[in-house]
Design an enzyme around this catalytic site. Sequence first.
Site, PDB file in Angstrom:
ATOM      1  N   HIS A  38      17.539 -42.088 -44.791  1.00  0.00           N
ATOM      2  CA  HIS A  38      16.598 -41.721 -43.736  1.00  0.00           C
ATOM      3  C   HIS A  38      15.193 -42.250 -44.005  1.00  0.00           C
ATOM      4  O   HIS A  38      14.718 -42.238 -45.131  1.00  0.00           O
ATOM      5  CB  HIS A  38      16.562 -40.188 -43.633  1.00  0.00           C
ATOM      6  CG  HIS A  38      15.635 -39.665 -42.593  1.00  0.00           C
ATOM      7  ND1 HIS A  38      14.691 -38.699 -42.853  1.00  0.00           N
ATOM      8  CD2 HIS A  38      15.495 -39.969 -41.278  1.00  0.00           C
ATOM      9  CE1 HIS A  38      14.027 -38.421 -41.748  1.00  0.00           C
ATOM     10  NE2 HIS A  38      14.494 -39.184 -40.785  1.00  0.00           N
ATOM     11  N   GLU A  58      17.907 -46.373 -42.188  1.00  0.00           N
ATOM     12  CA  GLU A  58      17.256 -46.093 -40.904  1.00  0.00           C
ATOM     13  C   GLU A  58      15.767 -46.325 -41.045  1.00  0.00           C
ATOM     14  O   GLU A  58      15.158 -45.915 -42.042  1.00  0.00           O
ATOM     15  CB  GLU A  58      17.531 -44.652 -40.476  1.00  0.00           C
ATOM     16  CG  GLU A  58      16.901 -44.266 -39.143  1.00  0.00           C
ATOM     17  CD  GLU A  58      15.707 -43.325 -39.274  1.00  0.00           C
ATOM     18  OE1 GLU A  58      15.257 -42.800 -38.247  1.00  0.00           O
ATOM     19  OE2 GLU A  58      15.212 -43.125 -40.408  1.00  0.00           O
ATOM     20  N   ASP A  60      11.936 -46.466 -38.675  1.00  0.00           N
ATOM     21  CA  ASP A  60      11.263 -46.049 -37.444  1.00  0.00           C
ATOM     22  C   ASP A  60      10.401 -47.194 -36.931  1.00  0.00           C
ATOM     23  O   ASP A  60       9.574 -47.731 -37.667  1.00  0.00           O
ATOM     24  CB  ASP A  60      10.385 -44.831 -37.723  1.00  0.00           C
ATOM     25  CG  ASP A  60      11.174 -43.684 -38.323  1.00  0.00           C
ATOM     26  OD1 ASP A  60      11.896 -43.014 -37.574  1.00  0.00           O
ATOM     27  OD2 ASP A  60      11.075 -43.460 -39.554  1.00  0.00           O
ATOM     28  N   HIS A  73       6.721 -43.870 -39.478  1.00  0.00           N
ATOM     29  CA  HIS A  73       7.090 -42.581 -38.887  1.00  0.00           C
ATOM     30  C   HIS A  73       5.869 -41.738 -38.583  1.00  0.00           C
ATOM     31  O   HIS A  73       5.664 -41.300 -37.454  1.00  0.00           O
ATOM     32  CB  HIS A  73       8.033 -41.819 -39.827  1.00  0.00           C
ATOM     33  CG  HIS A  73       8.621 -40.584 -39.218  1.00  0.00           C
ATOM     34  ND1 HIS A  73       7.884 -39.418 -39.021  1.00  0.00           N
ATOM     35  CD2 HIS A  73       9.868 -40.315 -38.760  1.00  0.00           C
ATOM     36  CE1 HIS A  73       8.663 -38.502 -38.462  1.00  0.00           C
ATOM     37  NE2 HIS A  73       9.872 -39.023 -38.292  1.00  0.00           N
ATOM     38  N   ASP A 117      15.210 -46.643 -35.300  1.00  0.00           N
ATOM     39  CA  ASP A 117      14.789 -45.472 -34.526  1.00  0.00           C
ATOM     40  C   ASP A 117      13.567 -45.898 -33.715  1.00  0.00           C
ATOM     41  O   ASP A 117      12.447 -45.934 -34.213  1.00  0.00           O
ATOM     42  CB  ASP A 117      14.462 -44.321 -35.474  1.00  0.00           C
ATOM     43  CG  ASP A 117      14.183 -43.025 -34.744  1.00  0.00           C
ATOM     44  OD1 ASP A 117      14.040 -43.049 -33.504  1.00  0.00           O
ATOM     45  OD2 ASP A 117      14.090 -41.975 -35.408  1.00  0.00           O
TER      46      ASP A 117
END
Length: 311
Positions: A38, A58, A60, A73, A117
């Site tokens: 993450h 993942e 962002d 993020h 994301d």
Amino acid sequence: MYVHLALILGCWTVVLQGAETDVGERADNRRPIWNLAHMVNAVKQIPTFLDLGANALEADVTFKGSVPTYTYHGTPCDFGRDCIRWEYFNVFLKTLREYTTPGNAKYRDGFILFVLDLKTGSLSNDQVRPAGENVAKELLQNYWNNGNNGGRAYVVLSLPDIGHYEFVRGFKEVLKKEGHEDLLEKVGYDFSGPYLPSLPTLDATHEAYKKAGVDGHIWLSDGLTNFSPLGDMARLKEAIKSRDSANGFINKIYYWSVDKYSTTRTALDVGVDGIMTNYPNVLIDVLNEDGYKDNYRLATYDDNPWETYKK
């Protein structure tokens, strides 16, 4: 004659051994699991999370207007994480390419997929489609190297709003116009929201995919921040039931953010295909436990992320 017979028997032995190997590989009915690290937004974090056992990452993606500019993020984020790590989007993609291109000094065979994301919540309606076009251009140039020995990992585009289906249409149109429609075989989609005032129904999500022109390659995410209570996983269970139904439209389901051993076991028991975590080593440990190692395994590049594996 005896020599000839021995040669025949020897050849049959080799063939049979090969056949046994093939059968053994095909007989592995364990569910392949994607171990998604993450919030990997700085290039220095990539090897760190891969070393912990992640086979997927993942990141962002934040925008300036319709232009994807940073992997970032921001605050707040999961407990225990540095929320402000970042990189320029083009640099991040080039670095991902290094880690997923065979022959490169940084290549990692086990790194098979990444999720973008996409923070499109900041975009106006007329910026959504251009944003999709721009993400396609960035991936084509900086990750796929314009189709010339680019990165081999699969990509999942995760959008926070089912109303942003024009993003996908714009993304696909660019690859078609540039003569690289074949690269869409490497791309999956995840409509994950909006969360407020409440998450969309599965039927509404399915309709959004139809509007996006997507039939297949569908991932669905569900979860909460790592400091939220687990809850009853009602929506997750509903999604898995839909995935496994005769008319299901979902191919893979992943749950986030799963950091505890107990929650990891529960998510696997429910039937997820992937777990997004801040601690990939936790999932690796669980996959090696009695009761799990015979039913689950870490996904490899040979596993099709667009194939439905029913419970």
